[in-house]
Design an enzyme around this catalytic site. Sequence first.
Site, short mmCIF file in Angstrom:
data_model
loop_
_atom_site.label_atom_id
_atom_site.label_comp_id
_atom_site.label_asym_id
_atom_site.label_seq_id
_atom_site.Cartn_x
_atom_site.Cartn_y
_atom_site.Cartn_z
CD GLU A 56 29.52 16.99 23.86
OE1 GLU A 56 28.55 17.72 24.14
OE2 GLU A 56 30.21 16.43 24.73
CB CYS A 91 38.35 21.43 43.95
SG CYS A 91 39.51 22.77 44.20
CG ASN A 108 32.51 16.28 28.62
OD1 ASN A 108 32.57 15.86 27.47
ND2 ASN A 108 31.51 17.02 29.04
CD GLU A 109 30.61 20.82 27.37
OE1 GLU A 109 29.85 20.87 28.35
OE2 GLU A 109 30.20 21.02 26.21
CD GLU A 132 23.01 15.13 29.07
OE1 GLU A 132 23.46 14.29 28.27
OE2 GLU A 132 23.61 16.18 29.40
CD GLN A 133 14.21 10.28 31.61
OE1 GLN A 133 13.37 9.53 31.14
NE2 GLN A 133 14.59 10.24 32.86
CG MET A 134 12.96 14.87 28.69
SD MET A 134 12.20 16.03 29.82
CE MET A 134 10.87 16.65 28.80
CG HIS A 135 20.26 16.12 24.69
ND1 HIS A 135 20.68 15.79 23.42
CD2 HIS A 135 20.92 17.24 25.02
CE1 HIS A 135 21.58 16.69 23.02
NE2 HIS A 135 21.74 17.58 23.97
C1 GAL Z 1 27.39 19.12 26.69
C2 GAL Z 1 28.06 17.96 27.42
C3 GAL Z 1 27.43 16.64 27.08
C4 GAL Z 1 25.93 16.73 27.14
C5 GAL Z 1 25.47 17.82 26.21
C6 GAL Z 1 23.97 17.96 26.15
O1 GAL Z 1 27.63 20.32 27.35
O2 GAL Z 1 29.43 17.90 27.11
O3 GAL Z 1 27.89 15.65 27.98
O4 GAL Z 1 25.54 17.00 28.45
O5 GAL Z 1 26.00 19.04 26.65
O6 GAL Z 1 23.59 18.98 25.28
#
Ligand code: GAL
Length: 664
Positions: free
Chosen positions: A312, A107, A141-142, A360-363
């Site tokens: 990114e 938070c 991050n984001e 995120e193994q499918m990314h």
């Molecule tokens: C972004 C994030 C990354 C990763 C990515 C996957 O939003 O900052 O850590 O999760 O998406 O597309």
Amino acid sequence: MKLGVCYYPEHWPEEHWREDAAMMRALGVSMVRIGEFAWSRIEPAPGRFDWGWLDRAVAVLAEAGLGIVLSTPTATPPKWLVDLRPDILPFDQHGHPRRFGSRRHYCFSSRAYRAESRRVTEAVARRYGEHPAVILWQTDNEYGHHGSDESFSPDAVSAFRDWLAARYRSVAALNDAWGTVFWSQEYASFAEVDPPQATVTEANPSHRLDWRRFCSDQMCAFNRDQVDILRKFSPGRPVTHNFIGDFIRLDHRKMGRDLDYASWDSYPIGLLSEGIASEGEKIRRLRYGDPDFAAFNHDVFRACAPKWGVMEQQPGPVNWANCNAAPAAGVVRLWTWEAFAHGAGFVSYFRWRQVPFAQEQMHAALLATDRTPQPVCDEIRRVAEEVAAFPDFEKVRSRIGLLMDYPSLWQLEIQPHGNKDGPLGPARICYRACRMLGQSVDMVFPDDDFDGYDLILVPAVTILTDALVGKLARSGAVILATALSGAREETGRTSAPLPPGPLAALLGTRVLSFESLPKDVPVVVKTPDLSLAGHVWRERIETSAEPWGWFEDGSPAQVKSGNFRYLAYWPDETSWQIILQQLLDERGVPHWHTGPDLRLVHSGELVFAFNYGPDTEDLGARAIGPSDQKWLLGGPCLPPAGVAAWKAERPRKQADTPGPGSPG
Ligand code: GAL
């Protein structure tokens, strides 16, 4: 124009690091972002820091000649910290803590977490602040992703009350601003005010608007804590945060005041699939993305800090959208060049190597899980070679400014009436029309300097102040505002005088009533020489100014006075183009018809062309491109995903001042 990658040394055996670094260099990558989710390895137990592995990773990357973008690890507080201080967790709408096991589980208002964030930031900054390879810091991050902008924790509730007390001074002022007499919502003290949460039906819109402001301010304050520490222990090194595209819950411009670079995470195909485009459009754009999505966000973030970049960049199918198609061959190169054309200082791909475990193994990544390079690596190597041979340039000011204001976007989101295109819809459609006329656009915010623009567009910017309108009047630009502009006060109340509020006197115009319509019900507008159409929004106005367009019933639809024009409706995509074309002609601004897939980006004499479509584009047939064969990139026939660049023969009239966010 640097290329980078996002790398997670903690995911891989140490013996791979050196080879990974060498492969990155061979690809033409010169910067590497690390560390944003590594807290559990940096500090495995309370107060016990393990710097060994990170020292070695930094050393290996630095020895390979890579510049390091080091992140603070606060997006993922470790399990021991959650157990030790459960009061760091965010609370959902229903008053339940959100749990450990993914990310962003904190938070922004938690006093305990603010202290923890400062503590770990200071530890990392002391350790690496003077390291010669650290070229940029990334905070967290984001911010705000996964709904983490909002938390209804006890700390958030009390911080919200303090924030309200500082803003309104007396609860009577708050009651007045919010109109709490409606539905017996009146408060006797700030201590009685809760966040707008789990109400039976719609909560008070002014309450919600202030809640958005508060949530955004909490993110800015959290970020500022980290920036102050980084500046102290790492003097002279720039700081960035990686923002989210098309995300409006955070006032990026406000946070950008504390940053050196605004960076953002560009996932054009992922967000197309998640977005509001029609199914037909989604299929047509499946492997390219919307031709105005990345550009729009580039232009937003360019306006948010002195410099900007893409932290990114999608390199292949993502894992999180409704469906996850691969980009067509050449599209990653196109996206990369497009960012540079808009003035990015860097483009960094997410991620280096596909991870064979966890969420995120499918990314997709640049390398398969076993480190086999994917074909996209060839595109990146090509861009690196092209960039090395490309002349240096600075993004200069465009001739069109588009007014953006986060509180107005929040207001549009809170009370959409019949707008189904989302709060960014009105700006997006007007932006697309500019781009289909071959224009580059600068986003301008209320506190910007507006000098030098030929045209400033105000697409349903609902909150306009007198000061802002005065500045627009002095800018010398033609100001074109659409329905709903100036309709609200800063509190969210309907403007007095009647909308368009501060524009009313200038335009001798009052909006007496309004309606919203289904998107496919056209609003017909006629001018002496044009037939136009609007959609969604239509106002009934009373005006003493000169009308230059009428609704079917003969009532005024478009009025002008001095440099100001007002449209009492929202033009559709074609009509936007027709209206803009007329105004560009009036101002002597050259324009081109690009069609749906071709896009141009101008920076002074430099012009870039991008083909977002599946067919070859013949630039010559559209009278675009140099006649003397001097192409810096590409040529007159642009294949699908093709990129071209050249110097315009006749310099376009541009303001001499460099625009915001010039790379350097
Ligand atoms: C972004 C994030 C990354 C990763 C990515 C996957 O939003 O900052 O850590 O999760 O998406 O597309």
